[in-house]
Design a protein around this motif. Structure first.
Motif, PDB file in Angstrom:
ATOM      1  N   VAL A  58       5.367   3.597   1.895  1.00 52.40           N
ATOM      2  CA  VAL A  58       5.034   2.204   1.331  1.00 52.40           C
ATOM      3  C   VAL A  58       4.955   1.323   2.803  1.00 52.40           C
ATOM      4  N   LYS A  59       3.925   0.563   2.443  1.00 53.62           N
ATOM      5  CA  LYS A  59       3.672  -0.334   3.626  1.00 53.62           C
ATOM      6  C   LYS A  59       3.426  -1.760   2.807  1.00 53.62           C
TER       7      LYS A  59
ATOM      8  N   ALA B  77       3.588   7.309   9.392  1.00 52.72           N
ATOM      9  CA  ALA B  77       4.818   6.530  10.122  1.00 52.72           C
ATOM     10  C   ALA B  77       4.121   5.738  11.208  1.00 52.72           C
ATOM     11  N   ASP B  78       3.416   6.232  11.822  1.00 50.68           N
ATOM     12  CA  ASP B  78       2.542   5.645  12.849  1.00 50.68           C
ATOM     13  C   ASP B  78       1.576   4.574  12.422  1.00 50.68           C
ATOM     14  N   LEU B  79       1.293   4.656  11.259  1.00 51.76           N
ATOM     15  CA  LEU B  79       0.556   3.475  10.689  1.00 51.76           C
ATOM     16  C   LEU B  79       1.361   2.529   9.986  1.00 51.76           C
TER      17      LEU B  79
ATOM     18  N   VAL C  80       0.811  -1.033  -0.072  1.00 52.27           N
ATOM     19  CA  VAL C  80       0.060  -0.053   0.081  1.00 52.27           C
ATOM     20  C   VAL C  80       0.984   1.208   0.186  1.00 52.27           C
ATOM     21  N   THR C  81       0.466   2.270  -0.908  1.00 55.16           N
ATOM     22  CA  THR C  81       1.606   3.295  -0.954  1.00 55.16           C
ATOM     23  C   THR C  81       0.598   4.541  -0.916  1.00 55.16           C
ATOM     24  N   ALA C  82       1.374   5.707  -0.353  1.00 52.85           N
ATOM     25  CA  ALA C  82       0.722   6.908  -0.312  1.00 52.85           C
ATOM     26  C   ALA C  82       1.754   8.111  -0.602  1.00 52.85           C
ATOM     27  N   ALA C  83       1.442   8.994  -1.184  1.00 52.45           N
ATOM     28  CA  ALA C  83       2.310  10.496  -1.301  1.00 52.45           C
ATOM     29  C   ALA C  83       1.440  11.603  -0.645  1.00 52.45           C
TER      30      ALA C  83
ATOM     31  N   GLU D 299       6.853   2.822   5.823  1.00 50.68           N
ATOM     32  CA  GLU D 299       8.096   3.191   5.451  1.00 50.68           C
ATOM     33  C   GLU D 299       8.190   4.620   4.658  1.00 50.68           C
ATOM     34  N   ILE D 300       8.638   5.660   5.014  1.00 51.48           N
ATOM     35  CA  ILE D 300       8.810   6.864   4.461  1.00 51.48           C
ATOM     36  C   ILE D 300      10.117   7.348   3.829  1.00 51.48           C
TER      37      ILE D 300
END
Length: 151
Positions: free
Chosen positions: A143-144, A127-129, A114-117, A132-133
């Motif tokens: 990215v998780k 980061a708390d979830l 799972v990714t996010a920008a 990796e930042i």
């Protein structure tokens, strides 16, 4: 305002569920109120693919948060947009939406991450979830990694 809940569980009075076509306008309104640039076609596609989530206030059924995910490449579930109505922020609703997207990806044999920008102000949120930042082109990305199915 209450302390933020970063456990990934929604507050007791909120349910996180798959968005239905009937939720379309509410999803668009929540995202628009947060000034996120997600177009209606992306929301429609996510709802059609069961890749959109809503956080619903149990007492009234009102949508108080929304998440729209896309699948830009094989194995990737990307959090395209996540927003919570201003009056409900800081209560763990956004965390619950992202955590549910991760749980669903963990049970999806086609997903391995799972990714996010996001903007720097959201670094600790992701980061708390467990994301990796990293930094790419001046924008933070998370990215998780997820399992290849339920654990």
């Amino acid at each position: 305002m209450s302390e933020q809940n970063r456990s990934g569980d929604p507050p007791e009075n909120v349910a996180v569920e798959t968005a239905s076509p009937a939720d379309r306008l509410d999803v668009l309104r929540v995202l628009d109120a947060a000034m996120l640039e997600t177009d209606a076609a992306s929301v429609d596609a996510a709802i059609g693919a069961d890749d959109a989530l809503v956080a619903r206030f149990k007492r009234t059924g009102a949508v108080v948060g929304a998440l729209v995910a896309t699948r830009p490449e094989s194995g990737q579930v990307h959090v395209d947009a996540v927003a919570v109505r201003r009056a409900r922020r800081g209560r763990g609703i956004g965390s619950a939406l992202v955590a549910e997207a991760v749980r669903r990806a963990e049970g999806d044999t086609d997903a391995d991450r799972v990714t996010a920008a996001f903007e720097p102000t959201l670094e600790s949120f992701y980061a708390d979830l467990g994301f990796e930042i990293g930094d790419r082109d001046g924008r933070l990305r998370g990215v998780k990694r997820v399992d290849d199915g339920p654990g």
